[in-house]
Design an enzyme around this catalytic site. Structure first.
Site, PDB file in Angstrom:
ATOM      1  CG  ASP A   1      -2.361  -0.506   0.865  1.00 41.54           C
ATOM      2  OD1 ASP A   1      -2.532  -0.807  -0.272  1.00 41.54           O
ATOM      3  OD2 ASP A   1      -3.387  -0.132   1.835  1.00 41.54           O
TER       4      ASP A   1
ATOM      5  CG  ASP B   1      -5.424  -6.690  15.510  1.00 42.17           C
ATOM      6  OD1 ASP B   1      -6.403  -5.665  15.596  1.00 42.17           O
ATOM      7  OD2 ASP B   1      -4.313  -6.428  15.647  1.00 42.17           O
TER       8      ASP B   1
END
Length: 685
Positions: free
Chosen positions: A292, A445
């Site tokens: 990214d 997460d």
């Protein structure tokens, strides 16, 4: 008859000579001897003219000289110590002046990260400064003003409960002086209006703190029980392979490995190399490098590294998003939407600075075999730079407790814990069943772990499987990381609370998720009774440091530093809970590119001569570039403001004769001062 000392004395030279050397050249050197036999002879007066009497007088004179020199030596050492303290104080003061005059503040974070010039920083708009800093400044000046009142009242002999103060409060306003009126009014406001709500908040903090302490104690007892009984997760069948390529007598399902990264050119080589060296059949393994990065140079370097490993036979792909929304969660979600993902059963995730060992998949994937309820297998982190500086040592204490105690105990007894975002293997079916990756928080997460647990999936934590990574070495990087780690859970708590209450899991698990998983571990307290300020925190710090026994000398700095970090954590929690401006702030943690020497040697030895030379040249080039980068200290205005606030509070506590609170406030103020001046951790580049 005089007593004999033959058992102590020896022939020849009496005693052990001592040489005293003074630093001042005007002093001379003299030899001092221990007392001789004649010094202990009894008898004879001051006017004894016999040889024995003269010898005794000589001995007394010698003892007087020895005592004089010892006293002079002690005085010289004391003077030298005072001189050193004064010199150190002046040095520290001059360093503070230089840093305040020329150092960057935390308001210049964006300029520091992009290496802009000072001219660029001068254009900073003052209206973008944090509101909490403005509030702290107001309270700081107010505390200094009130401290002046306290000092003046102290010299007037007014104390809480003293007859003079009671008389002062009862005296009519007309006969009071100006100072008396102001001070008595301030005391009345404190007693009538400030004390009750503060006492209520203190009691609430005590309750939460006791819940947290009981939780920590239970976790430690569970960890001791696991160690005593030697409990550890074991696959239902031995999944060890005999032939990795053929898969004979082994369990080799299709595994997808993802390496998300963003502008992390310091670490991309070692992570890609470590993943490409995983001991797993190439036909059952696909590696995705999810880049990214918005820096074209970094993109080119990572793409070239992927192509190099493709030429060597690794099944690896480079993927770059054009629209980079959702940070890491958006990156992972985009990668999971690829059409070929449906052919894979498991996905392993490694951040850019993680270096799994070659047998990582062979030690984790077998736990899924014949156990369809397991959705996640999480490995433990280990750190290549845990002894780099004081900051990394203190982080190591926290993370050792997190993995050794929290993750292991929760994994063994309730089969649930927070996914650490990396060094874990997910069953793709569990990810899809939980709704996949969502970009609604900065802790994707923890989000996916909570949703998977509410759907009934079980987690396995392997404390004996380690994956190497880095710790932030500068306070700036660590503070931003902690802001994200504590802001995100509060966002998630607000979003998931109703889902947790409505879920079909047991009441105990609901209580554990609401009060322990989200709330209690993030609670920090400050000004409370002595047993809460001192004894319980010391006990909890002792328990926290048990998984890292080599860190016991740092227990006091650890306790003070944790309290110092409570400001950043509390600010992050409030911003996450109420969706303030910095709630969705995502800053990639700065990496230094450190790797263990053994891993680098192993990777270089496996490569041919040409790539080996290229890697060595690249390492030397990076070292030269790193040596040329200028580093500076940053001034953290919030921490400095709180340092002065606590130091003024400690002065007021000293005047009120509150011993334990004075020491706590004094050392905590010094701790904030050191952090505010960026004297902990490595300097930022």
């Amino acid at each position: 008859m005089a007593p004999s000392f033959d058992w102590w004395a020896k022939e020849g030279h009496k005693g052990t000579p001592v040489v005293v050397k003074m630093e001042n050249p005007n002093w001379s050197m003299v030899e001092l001897e221990s007392p001789s036999e004649e010094d202990f002879l009894i008898g004879g007066g001051g006017g004894d003219s016999t040889p024995s009497g003269r010898a005794r007088d000589k001995g007394r004179n010698k003892n007087a000289k020895q005592l004089t020199w010892v006293l002079l030596l002690k005085a010289h050492k004391a003077a030298g110590c005072l001189t050193s303290i004064a010199a150190a104080t002046f040095t520290l003061a001059s360093a503070v002046r230089r840093r305040v005059a020329s150092g960057r503040t935390d308001a210049d974070a964006d300029d520091a990260e992009t290496n802009h010039s000072r001219a660029g920083r001068d254009k900073e708009n003052p209206t973008v400064k944090s509101r909490i800093y403005a509030c702290i400044k107001v309270f700081l000046w107010l505390s200094i003003l009130l401290l002046g009142f306290e000092v003046a009242a102290y010299f007037k002999g007014w104390h809480f409960g003293a007859p003079e103060l009671q008389y002062l409060l009862a005296t009519p306003l007309g006969v009071k002086g100006a100072f008396n009126s102001l001070y008595s009014g301030w005391v009345l406001i404190r007693v009538e209006y400030l004390a009750p709500p503060l006492q209520f908040l203190a009691n609430a903090c005590i309750v939460l703190f006791l819940i947290q302490s009981i939780d920590r104690l239970v976790l430690c007892l569970g960890c001791f029980w696991i160690k005593f009984k030697k409990i550890r997760p074991v696959p239902k069948e031995n999944g060890a392979a005999v032939d990795p390529e053929s898969g004979e007598n082994g369990f080799f399902p299709m595994v997808l490995v993802q390496i998300p990264m963003c502008n992390e050119k310091e670490v991309y080589q070692q992570s890609i190399a470590a993943v490409c060296n995983l001991d797993w059949p190439k036909s059952s393994l696909l590696i995705q490098v999810l880049d990214d990065s918005d820096d074209p140079t970094t993109q080119s370097l990572i793409n070239d590294e992927v192509q190099k490993w493709q030429q060597e036979g690794a099944n690896i792909l480079y993927r770059h998003r054009v629209i980079r929304d959702g940070y890491k969660a958006g990156n992972l979600k985009s990668a999971m939407n690829c059409s070929y993902v449906k052919d894979y059963e498991f996905v392993a995730i490694f951040d850019a600075d993680f270096q799994p060992t070659p047998d990582f998949l062979k030690r984790t994937v077998p736990h899924f075999k014949d156990n369809e309820e397991v959705g996640l297998v999480q490995a433990r982190w280990s750190f290549v730079n845990k002894d780099e500086n004081l900051l990394t040592r203190l982080q190591n204490i926290n993370l050792c407790f997190h993995f050794e105690v929290e993750q292991q105990v929760n994994g063994i007894f309730i089969n649930f814990f927070g996914f650490n975002g990396t060094a874990g293997v997910w069953r793709i079916k569990a990810l899809e069943d939980a709704g996949g990756w969502l970009e609604r928080t900065t802790v994707e997460d923890m989000d996916i772990a909570v949703r998977a647990h509410l759907r009934g999936w079980k987690f396995v934590f392997l404390n004996d499987v380690e994956c190497q990574c880095e710790l932030p070495e500068s306070y700036e990087a660590y503070r931003k990381q902690q802001h994200r780690w504590h802001s995100g859970p509060m966002q998630l708590f607000r979003l998931c609370l109703l889902d947790i209450i409505r879920s079909k899991i047991s009441v105990w698990k609901k209580f554990n998720m609401i009060f322990l998983f989200f709330s209690a571990p993030k609670t920090h307290i400050a000004e409370l009774p002595a047993w809460v300020v001192c004894y319980i925190p010391a006990t909890m710090s002792f328990l926290n440091i048990l998984p890292a026994p080599k860190s016991f000398p740092f227990i006091v700095p650890y306790l003070l530093f944790e309290n110092t970090m409570s400001v950043t954590k509390f600010n992050a929690m409030i911003s996450g809970l109420f969706q303030l401006g910095s709630a969705y702030e995502w800053v990639v943690t700065k990496k230094s590119g450190r790797s263990s020497e053994g891993d680098l040697v192993a990777l270089i030895d496996k490569e041919p001569e040409a790539p080996k030379r290229e890697m060595k040249e690249e390492i030397q080039k990076q070292e030269k570039l790193a040596s040329r980068k200028k580093k500076h200290n940053r001034i953290y205005v919030k921490e400095l403001s709180l340092a002065f606030l606590l130091l003024t509070a400690s002065a007021r506590s000293l005047l009120s004769a509150q011993g334990i609170h004075f020491y706590f406030l004094l050392f905590q103020g010094i701790s904030f001062l050191l952090v505010g001046l960026d004297l902990i951790g490595e300097q930022v580049e």
